[in-house]
Design an enzyme around this catalytic site. Structure first.
Site, PDB file in Angstrom:
ATOM      1  N   GLY A  24       0.819  -1.203   0.000  1.00  0.00           N
ATOM      2  CA  GLY A  24       0.000   0.000   0.000  1.00  0.00           C
ATOM      3  C   GLY A  24       0.849   1.247   0.000  1.00  0.00           C
ATOM      4  N   GLY A  26       0.307   5.780   0.366  1.00  0.00           N
ATOM      5  CA  GLY A  26      -0.613   6.886   0.549  1.00  0.00           C
ATOM      6  C   GLY A  26       0.113   8.178   0.818  1.00  0.00           C
ATOM      7  N   GLY A  27      -0.637   9.161   1.306  1.00  0.00           N
ATOM      8  CA  GLY A  27      -0.086  10.482   1.497  1.00  0.00           C
ATOM      9  C   GLY A  27       1.009  10.548   2.541  1.00  0.00           C
ATOM     10  CG  MET A  28       0.484  10.461   6.532  1.00  0.00           C
ATOM     11  SD  MET A  28       0.297  10.272   8.304  1.00  0.00           S
ATOM     12  CE  MET A  28      -0.392   8.632   8.416  1.00  0.00           C
ATOM     13  N   GLY A  29       3.070   7.853   3.483  1.00  0.00           N
ATOM     14  CA  GLY A  29       4.214   6.983   3.287  1.00  0.00           C
ATOM     15  C   GLY A  29       3.858   5.671   2.628  1.00  0.00           C
ATOM     16  CB  VAL A  31       1.510   0.101   3.903  1.00  0.00           C
ATOM     17  CG1 VAL A  31       1.173  -0.943   4.963  1.00  0.00           C
ATOM     18  CG2 VAL A  31       0.856   1.428   4.254  1.00  0.00           C
ATOM     19  CE  LYS A  45       0.161   3.509   7.262  1.00  0.00           C
ATOM     20  NZ  LYS A  45      -1.184   4.116   7.396  1.00  0.00           N
ATOM     21  CG  ASP A 138      -6.433  10.579   9.898  1.00  0.00           C
ATOM     22  OD1 ASP A 138      -7.319  11.287   9.363  1.00  0.00           O
ATOM     23  OD2 ASP A 138      -5.557   9.996   9.247  1.00  0.00           O
TER      24      ASP A 138
END
Length: 420
Positions: A24, A26-29, A31, A45, A138
């Site tokens: 995976g 996404g915006g934060m990093g 996975v 993550k 969140d």
């Protein structure tokens, strides 16, 4: 969701976890699928440098200490973390199941009684965590995984990075997930209270029941405006009548007007009992329903149409919205149409992860970056195997029996589909 091989620049090991592939982004990093020395799968993550600063790193270290004390059947267990690493990382229990966002988008909204069961389960879990002094901050459908033993909440502690020192209302950048964000959180009010998680849970339950969020618009800036505007009421269209009082209270503009999580649990129980059902029975139906829908969408037999991961994406990084100046084009929010709720299916299907994944043959769906869901990645062009390395520069993969079985199936699938 496909598992893809590690890139050359990816670390082969983080802490005690061997990384087996990418599952995976996404915006934060990023996975990764990791594996402990004893063969336990984990969602690892890694936070990207652009969202790391000294303050978020300090807060992440503090929240790690709290996470070590948090335990519950509805919380993905903390397995390890390193706040001092060049790229901080967090490893949690792997949950074999799709997230709520994917389930609703592919299978349709939940019936009201199952939505109430979900609300009771998650409210009770959040209340237990709040007693330890930790807020989620969140919570969204992508952070609730529908596992074989019921739903679990993921990504506790990572809000330290979504709430960076960049103002949420800065003119050129927004960090966060506005579609489930409480008005006071969107406005930058500090300190936050448990009421922000109550609001987020209300937005999540509205999405579970209708397929849309309280406020939707073409850009994140417009969503923030709607969320913080006291004269704009949340869109509750399509919500079942029996859930309206609960959702109205949870999505109240003022934090003081929202119910406590204990009250949420009681209201959810009342909705369930009014339909002649016990809370325990409703919880079992929720798990059976999501497992049954997952089985219907999964491939049958030993043949695989395309190589897929034996595990669904666990700690999926719902792309936290990072927005350029408002003049730039922004993706359109998903529509607010509410698909018909699927019929209850109380018979869970097989859960052998070696022959099915959470999404089965459902075609990839591209989703907007502000709805709290991820983007599907293309099927990899080669089998998802990681390079072997030794202690001097290579290491031997400690694959579990499950991973080895899956690798054999993938090799067979690739061989069958090869044009030569």
């Amino acid at each position: 969701m496909q598992i893809t091989p590690l890139n050359p620049e990816d670390p082969p090991v983080l802490g005690d976890f061997e990384l087996l592939g990418r599952i995976g982004q996404g915006g934060m990093g990023q996975v990764f699928l990791g594996e402990s020395p004893g063969g336990e799968p984990a969602a690892v993550k890694v936070i990207k440098p652009s969202v790391v600063d000294s303050e978020s790193r300090r807060r992440f270290a503090q929240e790690i200490e709290v996470l070590k004390t948090v335990y519950g059947p509805r919380i993905a267990a903390f397995l390890g973390a390193d706040a001092e690493a060049e790229q901080p990382w967090l490893a949690t229990e792997y949950v074999d199941g799709p997230d709520l966002a994917r389930h609703v988008k592919t299978q349709g909204p939940l019936p009201s009684v199952l939505t109430a069961a979900l609300g009771a389960v998650l409210a009770e879990a959040l209340a237990a965590v709040h007693t330890q002094g930790l807020l989620h901050r969140d919570l969204k459908p992508a952070n609730v995984l529908l596992g074989p033993n019921g739903p679990k909440i993921i990504d506790f502690g990572l809000a330290a990075f979504t709430e960076s020192n960049v103002s949420l209302t800065a003119p050129h950048q927004v960090v966060g997930t506005p579609i489930c964000m409480a008005p006071e959180q969107a406005a930058g009010v500090k300190p936050l209270t448990a009421a922000v998680d109550v609001y987020a849970l209300g937005a999540l339950l509205l999405f579970a029941a209708t397929g849309h969020y309280p406020h939707e618009a073409a850009t994140p800036y417009m969503v923030f405006h709607l969320v913080t505007d006291p004269d704009t009421a949340p869109d509750l269209s399509g919500a079942p009548d029996e859930l309206m009082p609960l959702l109205t209270g949870m999505l109240a503009q003022s934090a003081e007007d929202r119910p406590s999580l204990t009250d949420v649990v009681q209201q959810c129980r009342s909705v369930i009992e009014a339909q002649g059902m016990k809370i325990a029975q409703a919880r079992r139906r929720l798990t059976a329903h999501t497992a049954g829908q997952r089985h219907k969408a999964a491939p049958t037999g030993d043949s695989l149409a395309s190589p897929t991961s034996p595990w669904s994406v666990p700690a999926t990084d719902a792309p936290d919205t990072e927005v350029a100046p408002a003049a730039q084009h922004a993706p359109t929010m998903p529509g607010s149409g509410s698909p018909a709720a699927p019929a209850l299916d109380e018979t869970p299907g097989p859960t052998d992860p070696a022959v099915q994944d959470s999404s089965g043959h459902t075609p990839p769906v591209r989703r907007g970056p502000i709805d709290g869901t991820r983007r599907e990645q293309p099927v990899p062009s080669r089998p998802p195997t990681a390079p072997k390395r030794s202690k001097e520069g290579t290491h031997t993969l400690r694959h579990s029996l499950q991973a080895r079985r899956t690798a054999e199936r993938l090799r067979a699938a690739y061989a069958a589909a090869a044009p030569f």
